[in-house]
Design a protein around this motif. Structure first.
Motif, PDB file in Angstrom:
ATOM      1  N   ARG A  13       0.880  -1.184   0.000  1.00 49.84           N
ATOM      2  CA  ARG A  13       0.000   0.000   0.000  1.00 49.84           C
ATOM      3  C   ARG A  13       0.902   1.214   0.000  1.00 49.84           C
ATOM      4  N   GLN A  14       0.619   2.142  -0.911  1.00 50.90           N
ATOM      5  CA  GLN A  14       1.483   3.328  -0.957  1.00 50.90           C
ATOM      6  C   GLN A  14       0.649   4.522  -1.423  1.00 50.90           C
ATOM      7  N   MET A  15       0.787   5.647  -0.750  1.00 49.15           N
ATOM      8  CA  MET A  15       0.053   6.828  -1.214  1.00 49.15           C
ATOM      9  C   MET A  15       0.727   7.338  -2.490  1.00 49.15           C
ATOM     10  N   ALA A  16      -0.068   7.454  -3.564  1.00 50.90           N
ATOM     11  CA  ALA A  16       0.469   7.938  -4.847  1.00 50.90           C
ATOM     12  C   ALA A  16       0.279   9.445  -4.967  1.00 50.90           C
ATOM     13  N   ALA A  17      -0.537  10.010  -4.113  1.00 56.74           N
ATOM     14  CA  ALA A  17      -0.783  11.456  -4.029  1.00 56.74           C
ATOM     15  C   ALA A  17      -1.742  11.634  -2.851  1.00 56.74           C
ATOM     16  N   GLU A  18      -2.047  12.875  -2.513  1.00 59.52           N
ATOM     17  CA  GLU A  18      -3.024  13.096  -1.438  1.00 59.52           C
ATOM     18  C   GLU A  18      -4.357  12.497  -1.858  1.00 59.52           C
ATOM     19  N   GLY A  19      -4.867  11.581  -1.060  1.00 64.01           N
ATOM     20  CA  GLY A  19      -6.180  10.986  -1.357  1.00 64.01           C
ATOM     21  C   GLY A  19      -6.147   9.858  -2.363  1.00 64.01           C
ATOM     22  N   VAL A  20      -4.963   9.504  -2.853  1.00 67.18           N
ATOM     23  CA  VAL A  20      -4.878   8.428  -3.855  1.00 67.18           C
ATOM     24  C   VAL A  20      -3.967   7.321  -3.314  1.00 67.18           C
ATOM     25  N   LEU A  21      -4.554   6.152  -3.123  1.00 68.72           N
ATOM     26  CA  LEU A  21      -3.816   5.014  -2.582  1.00 68.72           C
ATOM     27  C   LEU A  21      -3.518   4.018  -3.699  1.00 68.72           C
ATOM     28  N   ALA A  22      -2.235   3.683  -3.859  1.00 67.25           N
ATOM     29  CA  ALA A  22      -1.850   2.662  -4.849  1.00 67.25           C
ATOM     30  C   ALA A  22      -1.682   1.332  -4.126  1.00 67.25           C
ATOM     31  N   LEU A  23      -2.261   0.287  -4.703  1.00 67.78           N
ATOM     32  CA  LEU A  23      -2.141  -1.052  -4.148  1.00 67.78           C
ATOM     33  C   LEU A  23      -1.425  -1.949  -5.136  1.00 67.78           C
ATOM     34  N   THR A  24      -0.497  -2.744  -4.666  1.00 63.21           N
ATOM     35  CA  THR A  24       0.129  -3.775  -5.493  1.00 63.21           C
ATOM     36  C   THR A  24      -0.481  -5.108  -5.089  1.00 63.21           C
ATOM     37  N   LEU A  25      -0.966  -5.847  -6.089  1.00 62.67           N
ATOM     38  CA  LEU A  25      -1.645  -7.121  -5.840  1.00 62.67           C
ATOM     39  C   LEU A  25      -0.845  -8.243  -6.483  1.00 62.67           C
ATOM     40  N   ARG A  26      -0.769  -9.355  -5.796  1.00 64.47           N
ATOM     41  CA  ARG A  26      -0.022 -10.527  -6.282  1.00 64.47           C
ATOM     42  C   ARG A  26      -0.837 -11.781  -6.095  1.00 64.47           C
ATOM     43  N   HIS A  27      -0.472 -12.829  -6.854  1.00 66.34           N
ATOM     44  CA  HIS A  27      -1.097 -14.133  -6.641  1.00 66.34           C
ATOM     45  C   HIS A  27      -0.536 -14.714  -5.344  1.00 66.34           C
ATOM     46  N   PRO A  28      -1.396 -15.363  -4.526  1.00 68.70           N
ATOM     47  CA  PRO A  28      -0.886 -15.880  -3.238  1.00 68.70           C
ATOM     48  C   PRO A  28       0.212 -16.917  -3.395  1.00 68.70           C
ATOM     49  N   ARG A  29       0.209 -17.655  -4.533  1.00 70.40           N
ATOM     50  CA  ARG A  29       1.284 -18.649  -4.734  1.00 70.40           C
ATOM     51  C   ARG A  29       2.274 -18.166  -5.786  1.00 70.40           C
ATOM     52  N   ASP A  30       2.317 -16.878  -5.983  1.00 69.96           N
ATOM     53  CA  ASP A  30       3.250 -16.248  -6.932  1.00 69.96           C
ATOM     54  C   ASP A  30       3.095 -16.746  -8.365  1.00 69.96           C
ATOM     55  N   GLU A  31       1.868 -17.197  -8.720  1.00 66.71           N
ATOM     56  CA  GLU A  31       1.631 -17.596 -10.114  1.00 66.71           C
ATOM     57  C   GLU A  31       1.537 -16.347 -10.980  1.00 66.71           C
ATOM     58  N   ASP A  32       1.785 -16.549 -12.295  1.00 64.74           N
ATOM     59  CA  ASP A  32       1.636 -15.427 -13.229  1.00 64.74           C
ATOM     60  C   ASP A  32       0.190 -14.947 -13.256  1.00 64.74           C
ATOM     61  N   LEU A  33       0.013 -13.672 -13.346  1.00 63.76           N
ATOM     62  CA  LEU A  33      -1.333 -13.089 -13.462  1.00 63.76           C
ATOM     63  C   LEU A  33      -1.706 -13.022 -14.943  1.00 63.76           C
ATOM     64  N   PRO A  34      -3.026 -12.961 -15.235  1.00 63.29           N
ATOM     65  CA  PRO A  34      -3.439 -12.874 -16.640  1.00 63.29           C
ATOM     66  C   PRO A  34      -2.793 -11.673 -17.339  1.00 63.29           C
ATOM     67  N   ARG A  35      -2.568 -11.844 -18.652  1.00 63.09           N
ATOM     68  CA  ARG A  35      -1.996 -10.743 -19.438  1.00 63.09           C
ATOM     69  C   ARG A  35      -3.000  -9.604 -19.560  1.00 63.09           C
ATOM     70  N   TRP A  36      -2.496  -8.390 -19.731  1.00 62.23           N
ATOM     71  CA  TRP A  36      -3.382  -7.248 -19.970  1.00 62.23           C
ATOM     72  C   TRP A  36      -2.673  -6.233 -20.847  1.00 62.23           C
ATOM     73  N   GLN A  37      -3.462  -5.373 -21.439  1.00 59.13           N
ATOM     74  CA  GLN A  37      -2.943  -4.302 -22.293  1.00 59.13           C
ATOM     75  C   GLN A  37      -3.314  -2.950 -21.680  1.00 59.13           C
ATOM     76  N   PRO A  38      -2.570  -1.887 -21.996  1.00 58.91           N
ATOM     77  CA  PRO A  38      -2.916  -0.563 -21.465  1.00 58.91           C
ATOM     78  C   PRO A  38      -4.390  -0.236 -21.732  1.00 58.91           C
ATOM     79  N   GLY A  39      -5.025   0.370 -20.727  1.00 57.61           N
ATOM     80  CA  GLY A  39      -6.453   0.701 -20.829  1.00 57.61           C
ATOM     81  C   GLY A  39      -7.332  -0.301 -20.114  1.00 57.61           C
ATOM     82  N   ALA A  40      -6.742  -1.441 -19.697  1.00 53.46           N
ATOM     83  CA  ALA A  40      -7.552  -2.491 -19.051  1.00 53.46           C
ATOM     84  C   ALA A  40      -7.914  -2.099 -17.617  1.00 53.46           C
TER      85      ALA A  40
END
Ligand code: FAD
Length: 258
Positions: A13-40
């Motif tokens: 969890r990290q504040m990216a600006a006042e009032g904006v919280l950035a979260l980093t999410l991971r798979h619990p077993r460190d598996e690859d997450l589905p692919r995505w493209q910008p805009g998703a």
């Protein structure tokens, strides 16, 4: 069609600006997450009946982690407040998607416009445009400089990025971006409704792509507390641009694209 649902773990969890919280999410077993493209974006299940969409704003090449950034909405129905107050490092959270209704189409030149938290889907687009060797610029507005997320990450792009904190410089001047758009240029815009409406009114047909972070509205959906104006407008069916668009397209209000 339903998107696959994954249970992820909040890694950071990290504040990216006042009032904006950035979260980093991971798979619990460190598996690859589905692919995505910008805009998703992904649907984040925050509790029974509480599900919200958040744009992926990290690096699409990073299959190990997703990043989202959430603006705390003072007048909201609780989704963003839940993220800010309840989601802690180590918590599990159900996520569906990613889905993309705001794809970066191939073009020689791009003009990006972001208003406030609308920077989130644009951020990975800038890296993709850069990598593709396209010419691009970003006009990024916010109420205050301190409340504008990811300005540090944008520094590496130098003069291609114009920051416009309203308290210092006034509102975004859309004219130079949308009034005269050459045929090889696409304009991508994400931000508050009035900004998107203004861009839609001025930008030549076919050159504008927008994403609206509007809440799902409809019969039986309660307006936010303390916003009787909003509820009244809905009851009497006032022709907000969003309602007009929904009537024209028959689409739900969540996402509107030009
Ligand atoms: C595709 C997509 C991507 C998104 N990406 C992001 C993102 O990256 N970051 C982010 O912070 N948010 C994003 N959002 C918005 C997010 O999904 C939530 O809407 C937001 O977090 C607010 O949730 P909330 O429950 O706190 O407020 P909500 O209740 O959803 O309220 C949000 C705003 O809408 C107004 N509102 C609420 N109910 C009504 C109503 N009935 N009538 C009229 N106005 C109403 C509120 O006053 C408030 O200003 C995205 C939305 C979509 C559709």
């Amino acid at each position: 069609m339903t998107s696959p649902e994954t249970e992820l773990v909040v890694e950071r969890r990290q504040m990216a600006a006042e009032g904006v919280l950035a979260l980093t999410l991971r798979h619990p077993r460190d598996e690859d997450l589905p692919r995505w493209q910008p805009g998703a974006h992904v649907d984040v299940v925050l509790g029974p009946g509480l599900e919200r969409q958040y744009s992926l704003c990290g690096d699409p090449a990073d299959r190990a982690a997703w990043r989202i950034a959430v603006l705390r909405e003072r007048d909201g129905r609780g989704g963003s407040a839940h993220v800010h107050e309840e989601l802690k490092v180590g918590d599990r959270v159900r996520v569906r998607g990613p889905r993309n209704h705001f794809r970066l189409e191939a073009a020689r030149r791009y003009r990006f416009v972001a208003g406030g938290i609308g920077i989130t889907p644009i951020l990975p687009m800038l890296a993709a445009a850069e990598e593709a060797g396209a010419e691009w610029s970003l006009l990024y507005g916010g109420r205050t400089r301190a409340g504008m997320a990811f300005t540090g990450e944008l520094e590496r792009y130098g003069e291609r990025v114009t920051l416009v904190p309203e308290e210092e410089l006034g509102r975004l001047d859309l004219g130079p971006v949308v009034d005269d758009v050459p045929g090889d240029t696409l304009v991508y815009c994400c931000g508050p409704g009035p900004l998107l409406d203004a861009a839609g009114e001025r930008c030549p047909a076919g050159r504008l792509r927008v994403e609206r972070f509007a809440p799902a509205l409809g019969p039986g959906v309660q307006g936010p507390p303390g916003r009787p104006d909003v509820e009244r407008r809905q009851r009497v069916g006032a022709r907000t641009p969003e309602l007009l668009q929904r009537r024209r397209t028959g689409a739900p209000a969540r996402r509107l694209h030009h």
